[in-house]
Design a protein around this motif. Structure first.
Motif, short mmCIF file in Angstrom:
data_model
loop_
_atom_site.label_atom_id
_atom_site.label_comp_id
_atom_site.label_asym_id
_atom_site.label_seq_id
_atom_site.Cartn_x
_atom_site.Cartn_y
_atom_site.Cartn_z
N LEU A 71 0.85 -1.19 0.00
CA LEU A 71 0.00 0.00 0.00
C LEU A 71 0.88 1.24 0.00
N LEU A 72 0.55 2.17 -0.87
CA LEU A 72 1.24 3.46 -0.97
C LEU A 72 0.32 4.55 -0.46
N PHE A 73 0.85 5.43 0.39
CA PHE A 73 0.12 6.63 0.80
C PHE A 73 0.85 7.82 0.19
N VAL A 74 0.10 8.68 -0.48
CA VAL A 74 0.64 9.90 -1.09
C VAL A 74 -0.20 11.08 -0.62
N SER A 75 0.45 12.14 -0.18
CA SER A 75 -0.27 13.38 0.09
C SER A 75 0.41 14.50 -0.68
N VAL A 76 -0.39 15.37 -1.25
CA VAL A 76 0.14 16.52 -1.99
C VAL A 76 -0.64 17.77 -1.58
N HIS A 77 0.07 18.87 -1.62
CA HIS A 77 -0.55 20.16 -1.31
C HIS A 77 -1.26 20.66 -2.55
N LEU A 78 -2.50 21.05 -2.40
CA LEU A 78 -3.26 21.59 -3.52
C LEU A 78 -3.02 23.08 -3.57
N ASP A 79 -2.17 23.50 -4.46
CA ASP A 79 -1.82 24.91 -4.58
C ASP A 79 -2.36 25.44 -5.90
N ASP A 80 -2.61 26.72 -5.95
CA ASP A 80 -3.14 27.32 -7.16
C ASP A 80 -2.05 27.70 -8.16
N ARG A 93 11.50 26.79 -2.01
CA ARG A 93 11.14 25.42 -2.34
C ARG A 93 10.24 25.42 -3.58
N TYR A 94 10.36 24.37 -4.40
CA TYR A 94 9.53 24.22 -5.58
C TYR A 94 8.19 23.57 -5.21
N TYR A 95 7.11 24.09 -5.77
CA TYR A 95 5.78 23.50 -5.60
C TYR A 95 5.16 23.29 -6.97
N ALA A 96 4.68 22.08 -7.20
CA ALA A 96 3.98 21.76 -8.44
C ALA A 96 2.48 21.77 -8.18
N ARG A 97 1.74 22.20 -9.15
CA ARG A 97 0.28 22.18 -9.05
C ARG A 97 -0.19 20.79 -9.44
N ILE A 98 -0.87 20.12 -8.51
CA ILE A 98 -1.36 18.76 -8.74
C ILE A 98 -2.84 18.71 -8.40
N SER A 99 -3.63 18.19 -9.31
CA SER A 99 -5.06 18.01 -9.07
C SER A 99 -5.33 16.53 -8.79
N GLY A 100 -6.53 16.23 -8.34
CA GLY A 100 -6.93 14.85 -8.13
C GLY A 100 -6.86 14.06 -9.42
N ALA A 101 -7.31 14.66 -10.52
CA ALA A 101 -7.28 13.97 -11.81
C ALA A 101 -5.84 13.71 -12.26
N MET A 102 -4.96 14.68 -12.04
CA MET A 102 -3.56 14.52 -12.43
C MET A 102 -2.91 13.41 -11.59
N SER A 119 -9.75 14.79 0.08
CA SER A 119 -9.14 16.11 0.22
C SER A 119 -9.79 16.81 1.40
N ARG A 120 -9.06 17.73 1.95
CA ARG A 120 -9.62 18.54 3.02
C ARG A 120 -9.27 19.98 2.75
N SER A 121 -10.16 20.85 3.08
CA SER A 121 -9.91 22.27 2.91
C SER A 121 -9.89 22.92 4.28
N ALA A 122 -8.86 23.67 4.51
CA ALA A 122 -8.73 24.47 5.72
C ALA A 122 -7.85 25.63 5.31
N GLU A 123 -6.94 26.03 6.16
CA GLU A 123 -6.00 27.07 5.75
C GLU A 123 -5.12 26.57 4.61
N SER A 124 -4.73 25.32 4.69
CA SER A 124 -4.00 24.70 3.59
C SER A 124 -4.83 23.54 3.07
N ARG A 125 -4.76 23.33 1.79
CA ARG A 125 -5.56 22.26 1.17
C ARG A 125 -4.64 21.11 0.81
N TRP A 126 -5.07 19.90 1.14
CA TRP A 126 -4.28 18.70 0.90
C TRP A 126 -5.11 17.64 0.21
#
Length: 136
Positions: A71-80, A93-102, A119-126
């Motif tokens: 089992l693999l767990f992956v978390s990514v920051h949802l940035d605009d 630091r480098y940040y890539a824009r990643i969507s659920g579809a991507m 996904s969860r939305s708060a101050e930061s989205r993951w």
């Protein structure tokens, strides 16, 4: 437990905090492990720091070192936005824009099947995802 990071500074911190664990300097695009070595992998806040061209290889490496029932767990920051971002006076630091579809497409291309994506939305989205190697 075994951890991998490219940063010797972060590895030193990890060794101090979890002295009974094993930490290696390495690159997620070329993991220093034999095929099918792990029951599980934790890839928390890693993928979005890679340029998009390096993401497929890193997930292919995850597939390679996971056991067929793993089992693999992956978390990514949802940035605009994508690109280099200053997080302090001496910290960029480098940040890539990643969507659920991507993320789903990247996983499927690496022969990994998403089991659950949330996904969860708060101050930061993951975006959090569990995935398994494709059944043969």
């Amino acid at each position: 437990m075994c951890g991998v990071d490219r940063s010797e500074k972060l590895l030193h911190m990890a060794r101090e905090r979890v002295p009974k664990s094993h930490f290696l300097e390495g690159d997620v695009r070329a993991l220093p492990f034999k095929d099918r070595s792990f029951d599980g992998l934790w890839m928390n806040a890693v993928l979005h720091h890679l340029i998009p061209q390096h993401m497929p290889q890193s997930l292919a490496e995850c597939h390679r070192v996971l056991k067929p029932s793993g089992l693999l767990f992956v978390s990514v920051h949802l940035d605009d936005s994508s690109g280099w971002q200053a997080k302090g006076p001496d910290f960029v630091r480098y940040y890539a824009r990643i969507s659920g579809a991507m993320l789903t497409e990247l996983l499927q291309d690496a022969k990994l099947t998403p089991v659950r994506i949330t996904s969860r939305s708060a101050e930061s989205r993951w975006l959090h995802c569990f995935a398994r190697p494709h059944a043969n």
